[in-house]
Design a protein around this motif. Structure first.
Motif, PDB file in Angstrom:
ATOM      1  N   TYR A  41      28.518  26.132  26.328  1.00 42.71           N
ATOM      2  CA  TYR A  41      28.632  25.807  24.962  1.00 42.71           C
ATOM      3  C   TYR A  41      28.560  27.371  24.137  1.00 42.71           C
ATOM      4  O   TYR A  41      29.023  27.582  23.281  1.00 42.71           O
ATOM      5  N   GLY A 100      31.976  28.860  24.314  1.00 43.35           N
ATOM      6  CA  GLY A 100      32.751  28.260  23.169  1.00 43.35           C
ATOM      7  C   GLY A 100      32.246  28.559  21.689  1.00 43.35           C
ATOM      8  O   GLY A 100      33.173  28.905  20.992  1.00 43.35           O
ATOM      9  N   TYR A 115      34.122  24.218  25.130  1.00 44.61           N
ATOM     10  CA  TYR A 115      33.383  23.050  24.790  1.00 44.61           C
ATOM     11  C   TYR A 115      33.626  21.869  25.335  1.00 44.61           C
ATOM     12  O   TYR A 115      32.626  21.134  25.594  1.00 44.61           O
TER      13      TYR A 115
END
Length: 126
Positions: free
Chosen positions: A102, A105, A121
């Motif tokens: 995360y 991303g 993601y």
């Protein structure tokens, strides 16, 4: 459900301790007989896991996505070799990896690197 190999004697006891999250105890148990090649090899693999795992947790705390993903992925690979996904470490490693994907991303998104952002993601959600 995976099938794991149960090791005999002292090796099996070390494996049980590893699976329960007691890495130091498992390594200490294996270090008692330096002439036992299997014990030395298993102990070395556990030390490699311990190093990758701890360094990966440190990278996670510092939100260093690249190194953290590499280290925790290595720890997960070693865990698979040691206990075939049966240890108490698996859930935490996977959660930390999702967090780091995360972060990766989000960093890529900020740089408008849409492909990397999408890939990271996607890995974060599984």
């Amino acid at each position: 459900q995976s099938v794991r190999r149960v090791l005999p004697g002292k090796l099996g006891e070390a494996q049980k301790r590893f699976e329960a999250g007691n890495i130091s105890e498992a390594i200490a148990l294996l270090g008692g007989d330096p002439s036992n090649l299997d014990a030395r090899m298993l102990g070395e693999k556990m030390r490699d896991f311990q190093s990758a795992y701890q360094s990966g947790l440190d990278a996670h705390r510092a939100k260093r996505a690249g190194p953290g993903i590499t280290l925790l992925s290595r720890a997960l690979e070693l865990e698979g070799q040691l206990s075939n996904g049966q240890s108490s470490f698996v859930g935490e490693i996977k959660k930390k990896l999702a967090d780091l994907y995360y972060v990766q991303g989000s960093q890529a998104f900020g740089l408008e690197d849409w492909d990397k952002s999408f890939q990271s993601y996607s890995k974060a959600v599984g």
